[in-house]
Design a protein around this motif. Structure first.
Motif, short mmCIF file in Angstrom:
data_model
loop_
_atom_site.label_atom_id
_atom_site.label_comp_id
_atom_site.label_asym_id
_atom_site.label_seq_id
_atom_site.Cartn_x
_atom_site.Cartn_y
_atom_site.Cartn_z
N CYS A 114 0.81 -1.22 0.00
CA CYS A 114 0.00 0.00 0.00
C CYS A 114 0.85 1.26 0.00
O CYS A 114 0.38 2.32 -0.45
CB CYS A 114 -0.95 -0.02 1.19
SG CYS A 114 -2.35 -1.16 0.98
N GLU A 118 0.02 4.07 -2.64
CA GLU A 118 -0.18 5.46 -2.23
C GLU A 118 0.68 6.40 -3.06
O GLU A 118 0.22 7.46 -3.50
CB GLU A 118 0.13 5.62 -0.75
CG GLU A 118 -0.14 7.02 -0.22
CD GLU A 118 0.21 7.18 1.24
OE1 GLU A 118 0.16 8.32 1.74
OE2 GLU A 118 0.53 6.17 1.91
N ASN A 285 -5.75 3.28 -0.14
CA ASN A 285 -4.41 3.83 0.04
C ASN A 285 -3.96 4.60 -1.20
O ASN A 285 -3.30 5.64 -1.09
CB ASN A 285 -3.42 2.71 0.37
CG ASN A 285 -3.47 2.30 1.83
OD1 ASN A 285 -2.73 2.80 2.65
ND2 ASN A 285 -4.37 1.37 2.14
N TYR A 337 -4.33 3.34 6.40
CA TYR A 337 -3.17 2.67 7.00
C TYR A 337 -3.62 1.57 7.96
O TYR A 337 -3.03 0.48 8.00
CB TYR A 337 -2.30 3.67 7.76
CG TYR A 337 -1.64 4.73 6.90
CD1 TYR A 337 -1.58 4.62 5.51
CD2 TYR A 337 -1.07 5.86 7.48
CE1 TYR A 337 -0.99 5.59 4.74
CE2 TYR A 337 -0.46 6.85 6.72
CZ TYR A 337 -0.41 6.71 5.34
OH TYR A 337 0.18 7.68 4.58
#
Length: 426
Positions: A114, A118, A285, A337
């Motif tokens: 992730c 992101e 994300n 998260y």
């Protein structure tokens, strides 16, 4: 979140008095209270190694995916550059992040995966990364036998094979029960007939994982997953014209297409649902990365744009807007998260967590994009300004895998099933 699964302390101390007055914040804050009440404790922090990894990915994407390159690629039919795709894997090995080491991958967790997503959302990368590593590889990991995984995953890990998942049909529902495409076994071979729509990078994928059902079955019964080669006979692929040209979607038509069964016959519903949960969290994300980029760019513009002899960022109303944007983006990051770490921990409430993260990220990304356009003023909605690129990605991502309304309904239904009404009320 060291190693993807080593940070599980301090969440209550960090957030027990956290104020939030926005509508989006209230639902997320209520969910955080639910986590605390059920014993979910977590500290939102990344290890130094993860931060170094993030910095390396960000530098690579800043070099490989400037907005000039994004604009060039979104006008092409393929939607990505093969040389850049090879570099993404030869230099950083990003397609191998979450694939087990025994299958040619690096063996990291969702937290690291992730981080990559992101940063890709932040850079608006045009590439089939999400389709291949989240959907395609995820479905194979969740449904495939060890032998099938060993045969299919190394190619995905190296980037030589681009994979995707085809599940949505004419109705546009991200729901296994809505599947109508049929799979029939004839002469020891499986053949697929029907249509799939909104398939991420389906026009360029080398390997397509397809959700199909047995004739005469309904609901979640009779569903199986199959693998189909992109060049298979009888398979017709067409790129769709969509709002967001940076993420390509395709319409696939199957006419007696030969397929290979993935996993067990009639047992496709559970691994598909697990893949959709993972996809919602991974997309969340990616979305917070884009929202953070929009907020930072809008702030930079506000601190540069002069009006009445001073920068517009000095006006109180602008300070309020910037503060609201920061609060919402950081809250969405926390939810995303948390969800990634919960996947690594194999949390029992992961479906609830995924819906919260997706709902929060959907609202935040789109609202941040709207604020960013307003802050840029008259130039904000012009083609020459880059803000509209992230706005379109925000809107398309909002609908992908279900919008915020759908996920809030799912979240509340799942919470009601997991806990007595008295606990939820408290």
């Amino acid at each position: 979140m060291s190693g993807g699964s080593k940070a599980k302390e301090g969440f209550k101390e960090a957030y027990s008095d956290f104020p939030c007055t926005t509508k989006r914040g209230i639902s997320a804050w209520a969910m955080m209270r639910h986590w605390l009440a059920t014993g979910h404790l977590m500290k939102f922090s990344f290890s130094s190694e993860q931060e170094e990894f993030r910095a390396a990915v960000r530098r690579f994407l800043a070099d490989r995916s400037p907005t000039k390159e994004v604009r060039r690629l979104m006008e092409t039919e393929s939607g990505f550059d093969r040389d850049a795709w090879k570099a993404l894997n030869s230099e950083l090995g990003l397609c191998a992040v979450r694939i087990p080491e025994s299958m040619g991958g690096h063996g990291f967790g969702f937290s690291e995966h992730c981080i990559v997503l992101e940063e890709m959302g932040r850079a608006l990368l045009c590439a089939p990364y999400f389709a291949s590593t989240v959907l395609g590889a995820g479905a194979i990991l969740n449904a495939g036998t060890p032998m099938q995984q060993q045969a299919l995953l190394p190619g995905i890990a190296s980037g030589e094979t681009i994979a995707t998942l085809a599940s949505t049909e004419e109705g546009g529902a991200w729901d296994a029960a809505a599947t109508t495409l049929t799979a029939m076994k004839s002469g020891g071979r499986w053949q697929l007939n029907g249509h799939k729509r909104f398939v991420l990078d389906g026009h360029s994928a080398d390997l397509i994982v397809v959700l199909a059902r047995a004739p005469g079955s309904s609901g979640n019964d009779g569903l199986s997953l199959f693998t189909v080669q992109g060049a298979a006979s009888g398979l017709s692929r067409r790129v769709l014209t969509t709002l967001d040209p940076t993420r390509k979607l395709a319409h696939l038509t199957f006419n007696d297409v030969e397929a290979q069964l993935l996993g067990e016959e009639g047992q496709g519903a559970a691994p598909f649902e697990k893949t959709m949960i993972e996809a919602a969290i991974c997309l969340s994300n990616e979305m917070v990365g884009g929202a953070a980029r929009l907020r930072e760019d809008a702030l930079a513009y506000a601190m540069m744009r002069m009006q009445f002899g001073r920068v517009i960022g000095a006006f109180q109303s602008m300070k309020h807007k910037q503060a609201d944007m920061l609060l919402e983006v950081e809250l969405a990051k926390s939810a995303a998260y948390f969800a990634a770490a919960a996947l690594d921990e194999q949390d029992a409430d992961i479906a609830v967590t995924a819906s919260l993260a997706k709902a929060c990220a959907s609202d935040t990304y789109l609202q941040t994009a709207i604020h960013a356009i307003q802050i840029h003023g008259g130039i904000g909605f012009t083609w020459d300004n880059d803000t509209h690129l992230w706005f379109k990605r925000a809107k398309s991502s909002e609908a992908l895998f279900g919008d915020a309304h759908l996920h809030r309904e799912r979240m509340m239904a799942q919470m009601a099933a997991l806990a007595p009404a008295s606990k939820l009320a408290a």
